[in-house]
Motif scaffolding. Structure first.
Motif, PDB file in Angstrom:
ATOM      1  N   THR A 496       0.816  -1.223   0.000  1.00 49.19           N
ATOM      2  CA  THR A 496       0.000   0.000   0.000  1.00 49.19           C
ATOM      3  C   THR A 496       0.844   1.265   0.000  1.00 49.19           C
ATOM      4  N   SER A 497       2.164   1.122   0.002  1.00 52.56           N
ATOM      5  CA  SER A 497       3.020   2.313   0.048  1.00 52.56           C
ATOM      6  C   SER A 497       2.906   3.144  -1.221  1.00 52.56           C
ATOM      7  N   ALA A 498       2.491   2.487  -2.320  1.00 56.79           N
ATOM      8  CA  ALA A 498       2.371   3.217  -3.579  1.00 56.79           C
ATOM      9  C   ALA A 498       1.153   4.128  -3.604  1.00 56.79           C
ATOM     10  N   TYR A 499       0.215   3.898  -2.680  1.00 57.89           N
ATOM     11  CA  TYR A 499      -0.998   4.701  -2.649  1.00 57.89           C
ATOM     12  C   TYR A 499      -0.827   5.871  -1.695  1.00 57.89           C
ATOM     13  N   ALA A 500      -1.327   7.009  -2.111  1.00 58.86           N
ATOM     14  CA  ALA A 500      -1.255   8.191  -1.248  1.00 58.86           C
ATOM     15  C   ALA A 500      -2.132   7.983  -0.024  1.00 58.86           C
ATOM     16  N   PRO A 501      -1.717   8.500   1.143  1.00 54.65           N
ATOM     17  CA  PRO A 501      -2.555   8.360   2.335  1.00 54.65           C
ATOM     18  C   PRO A 501      -3.882   9.063   2.149  1.00 54.65           C
ATOM     19  N   VAL A 502      -4.885   8.560   2.856  1.00 53.92           N
ATOM     20  CA  VAL A 502      -6.221   9.128   2.698  1.00 53.92           C
ATOM     21  C   VAL A 502      -6.252  10.590   3.099  1.00 53.92           C
ATOM     22  N   GLU A 503      -5.348  11.023   3.992  1.00 53.94           N
ATOM     23  CA  GLU A 503      -5.326  12.421   4.406  1.00 53.94           C
ATOM     24  C   GLU A 503      -5.028  13.351   3.234  1.00 53.94           C
ATOM     25  N   ALA A 504      -4.334  12.808   2.213  1.00 53.89           N
ATOM     26  CA  ALA A 504      -3.996  13.645   1.072  1.00 53.89           C
ATOM     27  C   ALA A 504      -5.232  14.080   0.299  1.00 53.89           C
ATOM     28  N   PHE A 505      -6.345  13.390   0.500  1.00 54.28           N
ATOM     29  CA  PHE A 505      -7.557  13.702  -0.237  1.00 54.28           C
ATOM     30  C   PHE A 505      -8.593  14.429   0.616  1.00 54.28           C
ATOM     31  N   ILE A 506      -8.215  14.809   1.829  1.00 52.44           N
ATOM     32  CA  ILE A 506      -9.136  15.550   2.684  1.00 52.44           C
ATOM     33  C   ILE A 506      -9.235  16.988   2.175  1.00 52.44           C
ATOM     34  N   PRO A 507     -10.422  17.493   1.912  1.00 54.39           N
ATOM     35  CA  PRO A 507     -10.543  18.892   1.444  1.00 54.39           C
ATOM     36  C   PRO A 507     -10.056  19.858   2.523  1.00 54.39           C
ATOM     37  N   ARG A 508      -9.283  20.848   2.108  1.00 54.93           N
ATOM     38  CA  ARG A 508      -8.726  21.814   3.054  1.00 54.93           C
ATOM     39  C   ARG A 508      -9.759  22.905   3.320  1.00 54.93           C
ATOM     40  N   GLU A 509     -10.345  22.866   4.495  1.00 53.53           N
ATOM     41  CA  GLU A 509     -11.360  23.830   4.888  1.00 53.53           C
ATOM     42  C   GLU A 509     -10.989  24.425   6.238  1.00 53.53           C
ATOM     43  N   ALA A 510     -11.235  25.735   6.378  1.00 56.39           N
ATOM     44  CA  ALA A 510     -10.931  26.410   7.638  1.00 56.39           C
ATOM     45  C   ALA A 510     -11.943  26.003   8.702  1.00 56.39           C
ATOM     46  N   ILE A 511     -11.440  25.697   9.905  1.00 55.49           N
ATOM     47  CA  ILE A 511     -12.292  25.341  11.032  1.00 55.49           C
ATOM     48  C   ILE A 511     -11.763  26.023  12.288  1.00 55.49           C
ATOM     49  N   THR A 512     -12.573  26.002  13.321  1.00 51.15           N
ATOM     50  CA  THR A 512     -12.130  26.459  14.635  1.00 51.15           C
ATOM     51  C   THR A 512     -12.351  25.325  15.624  1.00 51.15           C
ATOM     52  N   GLY A 519     -13.501  18.975  28.792  1.00 56.10           N
ATOM     53  CA  GLY A 519     -12.860  18.066  27.845  1.00 56.10           C
ATOM     54  C   GLY A 519     -13.707  17.647  26.663  1.00 56.10           C
ATOM     55  N   TRP A 520     -14.752  18.419  26.308  1.00 60.06           N
ATOM     56  CA  TRP A 520     -15.555  18.111  25.119  1.00 60.06           C
ATOM     57  C   TRP A 520     -14.992  18.897  23.947  1.00 60.06           C
ATOM     58  N   ILE A 521     -14.737  18.201  22.844  1.00 59.06           N
ATOM     59  CA  ILE A 521     -14.079  18.824  21.703  1.00 59.06           C
ATOM     60  C   ILE A 521     -14.961  18.738  20.468  1.00 59.06           C
ATOM     61  N   ARG A 522     -14.908  19.777  19.626  1.00 61.72           N
ATOM     62  CA  ARG A 522     -15.671  19.833  18.377  1.00 61.72           C
ATOM     63  C   ARG A 522     -14.966  20.786  17.424  1.00 61.72           C
ATOM     64  N   ALA A 523     -15.445  20.829  16.186  1.00 63.58           N
ATOM     65  CA  ALA A 523     -14.853  21.704  15.166  1.00 63.58           C
ATOM     66  C   ALA A 523     -15.967  22.466  14.474  1.00 63.58           C
ATOM     67  N   ALA A 524     -15.933  23.790  14.587  1.00 59.23           N
ATOM     68  CA  ALA A 524     -16.910  24.641  13.906  1.00 59.23           C
ATOM     69  C   ALA A 524     -16.329  25.091  12.573  1.00 59.23           C
ATOM     70  N   LYS A 525     -17.189  25.215  11.559  1.00 57.83           N
ATOM     71  CA  LYS A 525     -16.730  25.651  10.246  1.00 57.83           C
ATOM     72  C   LYS A 525     -16.317  27.118  10.297  1.00 57.83           C
ATOM     73  N   GLY A 526     -15.227  27.433   9.585  1.00 56.53           N
ATOM     74  CA  GLY A 526     -14.780  28.815   9.478  1.00 56.53           C
ATOM     75  C   GLY A 526     -14.233  29.361  10.781  1.00 56.53           C
ATOM     76  N   LYS A 527     -14.326  30.678  10.929  1.00 50.85           N
ATOM     77  CA  LYS A 527     -13.786  31.364  12.107  1.00 50.85           C
ATOM     78  C   LYS A 527     -14.913  31.722  13.068  1.00 50.85           C
TER      79      LYS A 527
END
Length: 733
Positions: A496-512, A519-527
Motif C-alpha cells: 500500500t506504500s504506492a498509494y497516497a494516504p487518505v489524508e492527502a484527499f481531505i478537502p482543506r477547509e478552515a475550522i475552529t 474536555g468536550w471537543i468539536r470543530a466549527a466551520k470557518g472562524k
C-alpha cells in the motif's frame, strides 16, 4: 430446642488452605471449559455440542432422504439425552451448522429462516425444520459399525460417541473458533478438494513438508469468498507453526456508467462481517467526514451481494478509493489463525497443517480397521450359518422328518449332523416352507462371495499398506461427493506504500477547534467571530479556541508530560456539544489539558515543567501514531508553547522574573531539559516566548494585556534567580 451435632470426623468439612482450594477448583473449571466447550477435536473437528447434535439427528434418522423435523424436536432430544445445557446455546450451534455463509460445507439442511449475512437472527426453533446434509452423512458413516468408542451420557441412561468417524477432514474444511480459560482457537475453513489432495500426498510420501502441502492448499477458502492478500510466506508460516493470520478483503469491481462516471460494486463480503453493520459504518465515515473520497453507499443486494460505493469525484482512481476504505472499514479484516485443538488423547495442542492432516489420517486408519473387524465378525457368523444350511440341503428330507417327528429336534440335529447350537437354532427358526425352497446355488454363491470378502477383510486388517490404499480410495469418493470450486482468491501481499494516504484527499477547509473545560471537543466551520455565543453543556465553559484546517494534525499537550495527536478531520461537527476528548486519546483521568494547537511542519515548541526545567522540541518529532500519545517530558508539564520569538520570559511562584535568549535552551525530542530559572523554594509559575522587537506582554488580574517596556532590566542568563517582577505580574497568559 434442636441440638445440631457436628459431622463425624472425615465428614463434610475439609480443612485445607483457601489458596489450594481455589486453585484446585479453578483448574478443574478451566480443564472442563477447554475440553468440553471451547476446543475442537482434531479428528472430527467438532466440539461436544456439535457432535451431540449430529449424533442425535442420526439417531432420529434425519438423513437427506427423510422428511425434515422441527428444530425444537432436535434441540429437545439433544438437551434431554446428551447435552444438559440451555436450549438457546444448542439451537445457536445448530443454526450455525446450517448457514452457508458460516460453514464452507453446511452439515444441517435448514428449512425456514436461519438468519442471513446482514446479521439477522434465525427464527425461533418452533418455526424451523432441519435434517442432515450429505456432508454430515459422510462424517457419520460407520458409527453403527463399532468405528469409534462410546461413553455413557451425563445421566448414564444412554451412550454417546467420543468422536465421529469423520469421512473428511472437517476441522480444516469448516474451521472452528472458541475461547477457553487461558487459551483460544481460531481455524479458518478450507477447500475439501485441496485438503484431500494434500492427504493423498501424505499417503504417498509421509515425509512431505508443510511447504509442499502449501502448494496444494495455498490458503483458506472462506464460504463468503473474498480475496486473501496476506502473501504466501505469511500463510506458510501460519501453516508451519499453527499461529498467524490472513488478511481478507471484499471482492469488488468497477462499473462504468459512461461519460467518465463510475462506481464500485462489492460482490463478496469478508468472512463473518455483517453487511448491514458494514453499511452503517461506511455511512458513519461519510457523516463524520472520515472518508473524504466516499460520497455514498447503498445496498442493492437480492440473493447475491451487491453493495454500491460511489466516489466523491470521478477523478479519483478506483484503487485509491478502495485502498482508503480497506484501511477505514471492515471491507478488509484480519482473520486470526490459532490451530489450538485437542489431540487423540484429549490434550490441548497447537498443530500445524501437516500435523492436523496426519492426525486425521491416523484416525481414518483406526476407523477402517475397527469397521473391518466388525464386518469380519458378522461375515464369520453368516458363513457359520451357511455351513449349517449346506448340510440341511444335502439331507433335506431327513431334516424335515426330524423337525416334524422328534420331541427334541435340536439335540437330534446336533447329534446326527454335527451341528453347533447356533446352526441348529437357525435351522429350527427357519420356516419349513423356506427350507424346502432353499437352492443349492444360492447357498453356494453367497458362501463363495462371503468367503472372498472375509479373506479380503482379513488381509486388509493385517496390512497397513492396503489400509492406506483403501483410505485413499475412500477419500477420492468423498472428493467427488463434495467437490466445489475455490471461492476465496489467494493473492500476493498488497503493497500500500504506492498509494497516497487518505489524508492527502481531505478537502482543506478552515475550522475552529473548540475544547471545553470538561474536555468536550468539536470543530466549527470557518472562524468563530464571537466566542461568547458558543454553547456548552450546563456547568461547562470554553477552555481553548484554536484556528485550524481540516487537513491539520492537532497536538494536545497534557500535564503528565505526554503529547497526543488527533486528525482535525476526525472531530465532531460544531453543531452539537462535540464528544469527550478522552474517547479519542488514552488520557489519564488525573491529567489536565495544558494546550492544544495545530501542528506546523518544521515548527518548534518550548516545553517547560513545573519544576522549572525546559527545552525546545521539534514539532515533527512530537507527532504520535497511537492513541496513547508520546511521552515528551519527564515531569509535570506546565507549558507547551510554539516558538515564535527569540527570547524566553519566566516567572516563578516566588514572583521573581527572568528573561534570557531562547538560543540558550537545547533542542531535543524528549527528556527533562535544563534549568530555566533558579528557585530557592517553589517552582515555575508561567513562561512566555516573545520577539525582542515587539517586547513581551503579560496579563493583569482584570484580564487585560499590558506591555512591558523595560523588560531588558530583567534580561540575564538562563538558570539565574531573576529579580522581583513588575507590580501585578503573576502570569503571562
Amino acid at each position: 430446642m434442636t441440638v445440631h451435632t457436628p459431622p463425624p470426623e472425615g465428614g463434610r468439612i475439609v480443612d485445607e488452605p483457601m489458596s489450594e482450594a481455589l486453585s484446585k477448583r479453578y483448574l478443574a473449571y478451566a480443564l472442563s471449559t477447554i475440553t468440553n466447550r471451547a476446543l475442537p477435536d482434531v479428528r472430527d473437528g467438532f466440539k461436544p455440542v456439535h457432535r451431540r447434535i449430529m449424533y442425535a439427528m442420526h439417531q432420529m434418522r434425519l438423513n437427506p432422504q427423510a422428511a425434515a423435523r422441527k428444530c425444537a424436536k432436535v434441540v429437545g432430544e439433544v438437551m434431554g439425552s446428551y447435552h444438559p445445557h440451555g436450549d438457546a446455546s444448542i439451537y445457536d450451534a445448530l443454526v450455525r451448522l446450517a448457514q452457508d455463509f458460516s460453514q464452507r460445507y453446511p452439515l444441517v439442511d435448514g428449512q425456514g429462516n436461519f438468519g442471513n449475512i446482514d446479521g439477522d437472527n434465525a427464527a425461533a426453533m418452533r418455526y424451523t425444520e432441519c435434517k442432515l446434509t450429505a456432508a454430515a452423512v459422510l462424517l457419520m458413516d460407520g458409527i453403527d459399525q463399532n468405528a469409534v468408542d462410546f461413553r455413557s451420557t451425563y445421566d448414564d441412561q444412554d451412550e454417546e460417541p467420543i468422536v465421529l468417524p469423520a469421512g473428511f477432514p472437517n476441522l480444516l474444511a469448516n474451521g472452528s473458533s472458541g475461547i477457553a480459560v487461558g487459551m483460544a482457537t481460531s481455524i479458518p475453513p478450507h477447500n475439501v478438494g485441496e485438503l484431500i489432495d494434500a492427504c493423498h500426498l501424505l499417503l504417498e510420501r509421509p515425509e512431505a513438508t508443510t511447504e509442499e502441502l502449501a502448494t496444494i492448499v495455498p490458503g483458506p477458502d472462506f464460504p463468503t469468498g473474498g480475496v486473501a492478500v496476506e502473501g504466501h510466506a505469511s500463510i506458510l508460516d501460519a501453516y508451519e507453526t499453527g499461529r498467524g493470520g490472513v488478511r481478507l478483503r471484499a471482492r469488488w469491481e468497477t462499473e462504468d456508467l459512461g461519460r467518465g462516471v463510475w462506481r464500485i460494486v462489492v460482490t463478496e463480503m469478508p468472512y463473518q462481517v455483517q453487511k448491514s453493520k458494514l453499511i452503517a459504518d461506511l455511512a458513519d465515515l461519510i457523516e463524520n467526514k472520515k472518508a473524504p473520497l466516499l460520497a455514498d453507499v447503498r445496498d442493492e443486494s437480492a440473493e447475491d451481494i451487491r453493495l454500491i460505493i460511489e466516489p466523491k469525484s470521478r477523478t479519483v482512481e478506483p484503487e485509491v478509493l478502495m485502498e482508503s476504505l480497506f484501511k477505514l472499514s471492515d471491507l478488509e479484516v484480519r482473520f486470526p489463525i490459532n490451530m489450538n485443538v485437542l489431540d487423540a488423547s484429549g490434550t490441548p495442542r497447537v498443530m500445524g497443517l501437516k500435523a492436523c492432516l496426519r492426525a486425521f489420517l491416523d484416525h481414518r486408519q483406526e476407523v477402517l480397521v475397527r469397521r473391518a473387524q466388525w464386518r469380519i465378525e458378522r461375515v464369520e457368523k453368516r458363513l457359520h450359518l451357511l455351513e449349517g444350511l449346506r448340510i440341511v440341503f444335502l439331507n433335506l428330507d431327513e431334516v424335515i422328518r426330524i423337525v416334524r417327528e422328534e420331541e427334541q429336534p435340536k439335540a437330534v440335529l446336533i447329534a446326527r449332523f454335527g451341528l453347533t447350537e447356533m446352526q441348529a437354532d437357525y435351522i429350527l427358526d427357519t420356516r419349513l416352507r423356506q427350507l424346502a425352497r432353499i437352492e443349492e446355488m444360492a447357498i453356494e454363491n453367497e458362501y463363495k462371495e462371503l468367503s472372498e470378502e472375509l479373506a479380503n477383510l482379513q488381509s486388509l486388517s493385517s496390512s497397513p499398506a492396503k489400509q492406506w490404499k483403501q483410505i485413499g480410495k475412500d477419500l477420492e469418493a468423498v472428493r467427488k461427493a463434495l467437490v466445489s470450486p475455490r471461492r476465496t482468491t489467494i493473492s500476493e501481499a498488497v503493497d500500500t506504500s504506492a498509494y497516497a494516504p487518505v489524508e492527502a484527499f481531505i478537502p482543506r477547509e478552515a475550522i475552529t477547534v473548540i475544547l471545553s473545560e470538561r474536555g468536550w471537543i468539536r470543530a466549527a466551520k470557518g472562524k468563530v467571530e464571537d466566542p461568547s455565543e458558543l454553547k456548552f453543556k450546563e456547568g461547562d465553559s470554553l477552555a481553548f479556541l484554536v484556528p485550524a484546517y481540516t487537513t491539520d494534525k492537532l497536538l494536545v499537550a497534557a500535564s503528565d508530560g505526554r503529547i497526543f495527536t488527533i486528525g482535525a478531520d476526525k472531530l465532531a461537527s460544531g453543531r452539537g456539544h462535540g464528544e469527550p476528548l478522552r474517547l479519542m486519546i488514552e488520557l489519564d483521568e488525573k491529567a489536565d489539558i495544558i494546550n492544544i494547537l495545530a501542528h506546523q511542519p518544521g515548527g518548534k515548541l518550548l516545553i517547560a515543567s513545573k519544576a522549572g526545567y525546559g527545552f525546545v522540541a521539534p514539532e515533527d518529532d512530537l507527532l504520535a501514531q497511537k492513541r496513547g500519545g508520546k511521552q515528551v517530558l519527564n515531569g509535570d508539564l506546565l507549558a507547551a508553547l510554539r516558538v515564535t520569538g527569540d527570547h524566553v520570559a519566566t516567572i516563578g511562584e516566588n514572583i521573581k522574573a527572568l528573561i534570557f535568549p531562547i538560543a540558550e535552551l537545547p533542542e531535543m525530542g524528549r527528556g527533562k531539559g535544563v534549568k530555566l530559572q533558579n528557585f530557592k523554594q517553589g517552582g515555575l509559575a508561567d513562561v512566555s516566548v516573545f520577539n525582542a522587537e515587539q517586547g513581551p506582554e503579560w496579563a493583569d488580574g482584570g484580564g487585560r494585556r499590558r506591555n512591558w517596556p523595560d523588560w531588558k532590566d530583567w534580561l540575564g542568563k538562563r538558570a539565574q534567580a531573576g529579580r522581583q517582577g513588575p507590580r501585578g505580574l503573576r502570569k503571562f497568559r
